[in-house]
Enzyme design. Sequence first.
Site, PDB file in Angstrom:
ATOM      1  N   PHE A 140       0.850  -1.184   0.000  1.00 21.00           N
ATOM      2  CA  PHE A 140       0.000   0.000   0.000  1.00 21.00           C
ATOM      3  C   PHE A 140       0.888   1.236   0.000  1.00 21.00           C
ATOM      4  O   PHE A 140       1.648   1.465   0.935  1.00 21.00           O
ATOM      5  CB  PHE A 140      -0.944   0.059   1.204  1.00 21.00           C
ATOM      6  CG  PHE A 140      -1.847   1.273   1.122  1.00 21.00           C
ATOM      7  CD1 PHE A 140      -3.009   1.242   0.372  1.00 21.00           C
ATOM      8  CD2 PHE A 140      -1.485   2.465   1.737  1.00 21.00           C
ATOM      9  CE1 PHE A 140      -3.808   2.377   0.239  1.00 21.00           C
ATOM     10  CE2 PHE A 140      -2.279   3.601   1.615  1.00 21.00           C
ATOM     11  CZ  PHE A 140      -3.446   3.557   0.871  1.00 21.00           C
ATOM     12  N   ASP A 225       9.259   2.980   2.009  1.00 21.55           N
ATOM     13  CA  ASP A 225       8.083   3.785   2.366  1.00 21.55           C
ATOM     14  C   ASP A 225       7.845   3.652   3.871  1.00 21.55           C
ATOM     15  O   ASP A 225       7.336   2.629   4.341  1.00 21.55           O
ATOM     16  CB  ASP A 225       6.865   3.292   1.569  1.00 21.55           C
ATOM     17  CG  ASP A 225       5.598   4.098   1.883  1.00 21.55           C
ATOM     18  OD1 ASP A 225       5.589   4.857   2.863  1.00 21.55           O
ATOM     19  OD2 ASP A 225       4.612   3.945   1.127  1.00 21.55           O
ATOM     20  N   LYS A 254       2.354  11.307   7.126  1.00 21.02           N
ATOM     21  CA  LYS A 254       1.537  11.069   8.317  1.00 21.02           C
ATOM     22  C   LYS A 254       2.039  11.796   9.572  1.00 21.02           C
ATOM     23  O   LYS A 254       1.768  12.972   9.725  1.00 21.02           O
ATOM     24  CB  LYS A 254       1.365   9.565   8.509  1.00 21.02           C
ATOM     25  CG  LYS A 254       0.501   9.017   7.364  1.00 21.02           C
ATOM     26  CD  LYS A 254      -0.032   7.638   7.556  1.00 21.02           C
ATOM     27  CE  LYS A 254      -1.083   7.352   6.486  1.00 21.02           C
ATOM     28  NZ  LYS A 254      -0.890   6.146   5.724  1.00 21.02           N
TER      29      LYS A 254
END
Length: 399
Positions: A140, A225, A254
Amino acid sequence: MLNTTFIEREKSVNAQNYDPIPVVINRGEGVWLWDVEGNRYMDMLSAYSAISHGYGHPRLFKALTEQASRVAVCSRAMYHDKMSDFLETLCKLTGQDQALMMNSGAEAVETAIKAARRWGYQVKGIPANQAEIIVMEGNFHGRTMGIISFSSEDTYKKDFGPFLPGFKIVPYGDIDALKAAITPNTCAVLTEPIQGEAGVLMPPKGWLKDIETACRANNVLLVVDEIQSGLGRTGRMLASDHEDVKPDIVILGKALGGGFLPVSAIAGRREVMAVFNPGSHGSTFGGNPLAAAVGKEALDTLIDENLIEKSAELGAYFMAGLQKIKSPYITAIRGQGLWIGVDIDPAKSTARALCMKLLNEGIIARDTHKVTIRFAPPLVITKDQIYWALERIKKVLGE
Ligand SMILES: *Cc1c(COP(=O)(O)O)cnc(C)c1O
């Protein structure tokens, strides 16, 4: 006002790209959220690490309002005095040379892909338009057209084609498959160190280190990531640190926005970052003074409040507490730091149904892929608060 009133109104005007649990939030503080009916919940989701500092952290709020009162946004057509402070701190903490700010996580992933491809052509010498990037099954990395092009998840892709070529998907955790997929045209391997959305899936020990070795041996970039796994979530600054892996590009997002703003960035080796020249990439809001000021404070707060060490310590306490629960539902528990996935026996219940029961006990947690409950509280959580949560989790998941 009732939760249901807002939900009904929203359903008629909002495109249904999410399936939220039926609470309407109107306030947050620390690890707590309140809905419009005045019910209080402990947030065990933290917006997938975006709320690692907790809701409304006073120090971050101060940085936000102070900067907003001076200048919040100016275009990148000029310099501003917050950029260098932020980037120096980011590079120091990630051990990288240069960084580039964006807004959302997906934009930062796109930025990393552009950097890797350009490096492939300009430095490695791959023939024009032949560059390949190896990615993992179950990955993802966000929702842009470029990123979903290499997703292995049907629901992310259905009827959105045609897709971007140049990606090879290999099984997650399988080093031999990854090595076999490397060709002279491979410019990068892109991976999450732990797959969050897939259900906090941990790869075999040493796998990331083996990828690093394979990348070095084949002149391939390692792009990690760390948007969800980074900034203390796993008990280290980066999840890559657990295996002493130093990526060529780290992607962050985030928690970088301290729970207030979308702030993302890539940080990388000078040789890779040098492929960008004026005109090659950009974003109107990426790297604005407000984002830089809040991002810098978010990083400093992680260090000053020992949130990374706390994640390791309290994560171990939380994990031990979960493992002690005698449960007819739980088939597996795994995680690192304050990031834990609990698998539910589909013959007994669904993760979603159990999340609804947790909600009734005052705990917000979400299911991922139907069989896993993900627990990822803000890193500012205390031991007493985890104990409070464990008592309620035991009531729902226990015998
Ligand atoms: C959330 C996430 C993204 C995408 O970030 P957005 O801010 O939602 O675009 C990318 N990669 C990982 C690992 C994530 O968890």
